[in-house]
Design a protein around this motif. Structure first.
Motif, mmCIF file in Angstrom:
data_model
loop_
_atom_site.group_PDB
_atom_site.id
_atom_site.type_symbol
_atom_site.label_atom_id
_atom_site.label_comp_id
_atom_site.label_asym_id
_atom_site.label_seq_id
_atom_site.Cartn_x
_atom_site.Cartn_y
_atom_site.Cartn_z
ATOM 1 N N VAL A 154 -26.451 -13.788 1.472
ATOM 2 C CA VAL A 154 -25.508 -13.205 0.516
ATOM 3 C C VAL A 154 -24.577 -12.233 1.218
ATOM 4 O O VAL A 154 -24.986 -11.524 2.147
ATOM 5 C CB VAL A 154 -26.278 -12.469 -0.607
ATOM 6 C CG1 VAL A 154 -25.325 -11.717 -1.525
ATOM 7 C CG2 VAL A 154 -27.127 -13.459 -1.403
ATOM 8 N N VAL A 155 -23.323 -12.172 0.743
ATOM 9 C CA VAL A 155 -22.415 -11.116 1.178
ATOM 10 C C VAL A 155 -21.854 -10.431 -0.060
ATOM 11 O O VAL A 155 -21.444 -11.084 -1.019
ATOM 12 C CB VAL A 155 -21.283 -11.652 2.083
ATOM 13 C CG1 VAL A 155 -20.466 -12.723 1.395
ATOM 14 C CG2 VAL A 155 -20.371 -10.509 2.526
ATOM 15 N N VAL A 156 -21.881 -9.101 -0.046
ATOM 16 C CA VAL A 156 -21.335 -8.281 -1.119
ATOM 17 C C VAL A 156 -20.082 -7.594 -0.586
ATOM 18 O O VAL A 156 -20.134 -6.877 0.414
ATOM 19 C CB VAL A 156 -22.347 -7.218 -1.598
ATOM 20 C CG1 VAL A 156 -21.714 -6.303 -2.645
ATOM 21 C CG2 VAL A 156 -23.595 -7.891 -2.161
ATOM 22 N N PHE A 157 -18.956 -7.807 -1.255
ATOM 23 C CA PHE A 157 -17.705 -7.152 -0.887
ATOM 24 C C PHE A 157 -17.536 -5.904 -1.745
ATOM 25 O O PHE A 157 -17.490 -5.986 -2.973
ATOM 26 C CB PHE A 157 -16.519 -8.086 -1.109
ATOM 27 C CG PHE A 157 -16.452 -9.240 -0.149
ATOM 28 C CD1 PHE A 157 -15.733 -9.138 1.038
ATOM 29 C CD2 PHE A 157 -17.097 -10.430 -0.430
ATOM 30 C CE1 PHE A 157 -15.662 -10.195 1.916
ATOM 31 C CE2 PHE A 157 -17.031 -11.504 0.445
ATOM 32 C CZ PHE A 157 -16.320 -11.385 1.630
ATOM 33 N N GLY A 158 -17.434 -4.749 -1.086
ATOM 34 C CA GLY A 158 -17.281 -3.485 -1.789
ATOM 35 C C GLY A 158 -18.575 -2.703 -1.821
ATOM 36 O O GLY A 158 -19.555 -3.135 -2.424
ATOM 37 N N ALA A 159 -18.574 -1.540 -1.155
ATOM 38 C CA ALA A 159 -19.783 -0.708 -1.099
ATOM 39 C C ALA A 159 -19.629 0.533 -1.954
ATOM 40 O O ALA A 159 -20.118 1.617 -1.616
ATOM 41 C CB ALA A 159 -20.092 -0.329 0.355
ATOM 42 N N GLY A 160 -18.950 0.376 -3.083
ATOM 43 C CA GLY A 160 -18.953 1.424 -4.095
ATOM 44 C C GLY A 160 -20.253 1.374 -4.871
ATOM 45 O O GLY A 160 -21.179 0.635 -4.503
ATOM 46 N N PRO A 161 -20.370 2.132 -5.959
ATOM 47 C CA PRO A 161 -21.634 2.173 -6.704
ATOM 48 C C PRO A 161 -22.127 0.805 -7.164
ATOM 49 O O PRO A 161 -23.319 0.495 -7.013
ATOM 50 C CB PRO A 161 -21.295 3.078 -7.892
ATOM 51 C CG PRO A 161 -20.230 3.994 -7.375
ATOM 52 C CD PRO A 161 -19.404 3.143 -6.462
ATOM 53 N N VAL A 162 -21.245 -0.031 -7.705
ATOM 54 C CA VAL A 162 -21.695 -1.340 -8.192
ATOM 55 C C VAL A 162 -22.057 -2.254 -7.026
ATOM 56 O O VAL A 162 -23.051 -2.988 -7.086
ATOM 57 C CB VAL A 162 -20.631 -1.981 -9.103
ATOM 58 C CG1 VAL A 162 -21.003 -3.421 -9.444
ATOM 59 C CG2 VAL A 162 -20.502 -1.176 -10.396
ATOM 60 N N GLY A 163 -21.274 -2.222 -5.950
ATOM 61 C CA GLY A 163 -21.602 -3.028 -4.785
ATOM 62 C C GLY A 163 -22.938 -2.641 -4.169
ATOM 63 O O GLY A 163 -23.749 -3.497 -3.798
ATOM 64 N N LEU A 164 -23.182 -1.344 -4.051
ATOM 65 C CA LEU A 164 -24.477 -0.882 -3.531
ATOM 66 C C LEU A 164 -25.594 -1.259 -4.493
ATOM 67 O O LEU A 164 -26.696 -1.664 -4.076
ATOM 68 C CB LEU A 164 -24.444 0.625 -3.305
ATOM 69 C CG LEU A 164 -23.508 1.116 -2.191
ATOM 70 C CD1 LEU A 164 -23.493 2.640 -2.138
ATOM 71 C CD2 LEU A 164 -23.914 0.548 -0.826
ATOM 72 N N GLY A 165 -25.323 -1.125 -5.800
ATOM 73 C CA GLY A 165 -26.326 -1.521 -6.785
ATOM 74 C C GLY A 165 -26.635 -2.999 -6.714
ATOM 75 O O GLY A 165 -27.789 -3.417 -6.853
#
Length: 335
Positions: A154-165
């Motif tokens: 998996v790759v998550v784009f964006g390490a803001g609160p929702v991305g980290l969550g």
């Protein structure tokens, strides 16, 4: 009591209001923490939202302590620490157009049912962490929509609160390898601290090339695809969609949980030929208390998501900070 409301375009004020009283089926909660969401800044900018335009109570990420319990309510006691589902309030969504908001000294939970409208949490969980329950449910739903398997990459784009969550959600669901992509080094460091297996700084690295290095080459009639199975956009940027679809192999899934403010062009020949699934995610139909157990079990990791805690008497400062791009990751108001 005091309550923070939108009173006109570009204007939020703290007003006096009568403290609610719990009826036989209700619970009254003394607020202890409430997160600030990006939507709060949007409501202030436009002057509220229908049907209460011009007078919109703010705050939909609540955690607090029970101070009154109606005599028909079961499973909840005075002194319990609780997290709250703002979506099921009978009078309207809490802090999202309904008549009540959680940026207030007290919040009335009408027709209170444990496991539906609120849930009890252990008293050792810090209030600012408990207030993450609602946005982390958004993140959890985003992960669930992608239907991950333990073997997925998996790759998550964006390490803001929702991305980290979402990163925490994928790891909780047993995903074997999660990569997080962002432009800000401090956010990428947080991603590693909470359990990401690798990070990519998209300002310094070629994302597709790095994904191929991490996840191998992916099957496709076109060359240069990554072995990544799931791409989650938690950034809401058109460049993310371009990058994900450039990298996506045959049968990959692209999930959208970030809010896009402008239309994004998509090459459908690529979607067709690689049979890519694009799935949206909105809210948390079933996840509001599903995520609570994981927050309780891993609260120290979730605590890293909170960048600022600000007292309610300085709520204006909190709202301004949260609405300033790049100034904060997650702002939580405490009482």
């Amino acid at each position: 009591m005091k309550i923070s409301v939108v009173t006109g375009p570009g204007r939020a004020e703290v007003l006096d209001a009568e403290r609610p009283q719990a009826g036989p089926n209700d619970v009254l909660v003394r607020m202890r923490a409430c997160g600030i969401c990006g939507s709060d800044a949007f409501y202030i900018t436009i002057g509220g939202i229908p049907p209460r335009q011009g007078h919109t109570p703010l705050g939909h990420e609540p955690a607090g302590e029970v101070v009154e319990v109606g005599d028909q309510v079961s499973g909840i006691a005075i002194g319990d620490h609780v997290v709250i589902n703002p979506m099921v309030a009978p009078s309207g969504i809490i802090g999202n157009g309904g008549p009540a908001g959680a940026l207030a000294d007290y919040l009335l939970i009408e027709n209170a049912v444990r496991g539906t409208s609120l849930e009890v949490i252990p008293s050792h969980i810090p209030w600012e962490v408990a207030a993450l329950n609602e946005p982390m449910a958004v993140a959890r739903h985003g992960a669930n929509q992608c239907k991950p398997k333990p073997t997925d990459k998996v790759v998550v784009f964006g390490a803001g609160p929702v991305g980290l969550g979402a990163t925490l959600a994928f790891k909780s669901l047993g995903v074997s390898h999660v990569v997080v992509v962002d432009l800000i080094p401090s956010r990428l460091e947080k991603a590693l601290q909470i359990g990401a297996d690798a990070v990519i700084n998209s300002a310094e690295e070629r994302v597709v090339k790095r994904l191929i290095e991490l996840h191998g080459a992916g099957e496709s009639m076109f060359p240069g695809k990554a072995g990544t199975d799931i791409y989650l956009d938690a950034a809401g940027a058109s460049a993310v969609i371009d990058t994900a679809l450039t990298a996506a192999k045959k049968g990959a899934t692209l999930g959208i949980v970030g809010v896009h403010k402008e239309p994004v062009p998509v090459e459908f020949v690529n979607i067709m030929s690689n049979e890519i699934t694009i799935v949206g995610s909105m809210g948390y139909p079933d996840e509001i208390f599903e995520v609570t157990k994981d927050i309780v079990a891993n609260w120290k990791k979730y605590a890293l998501i909170v960048s600022h805690t600000i007292a309610f008497e300085n709520v204006g400062e909190a709202l301004e900070l949260a609405s300033t791009p790049g100034a904060a990751d997650k702002v939580v108001v405490t009482f």
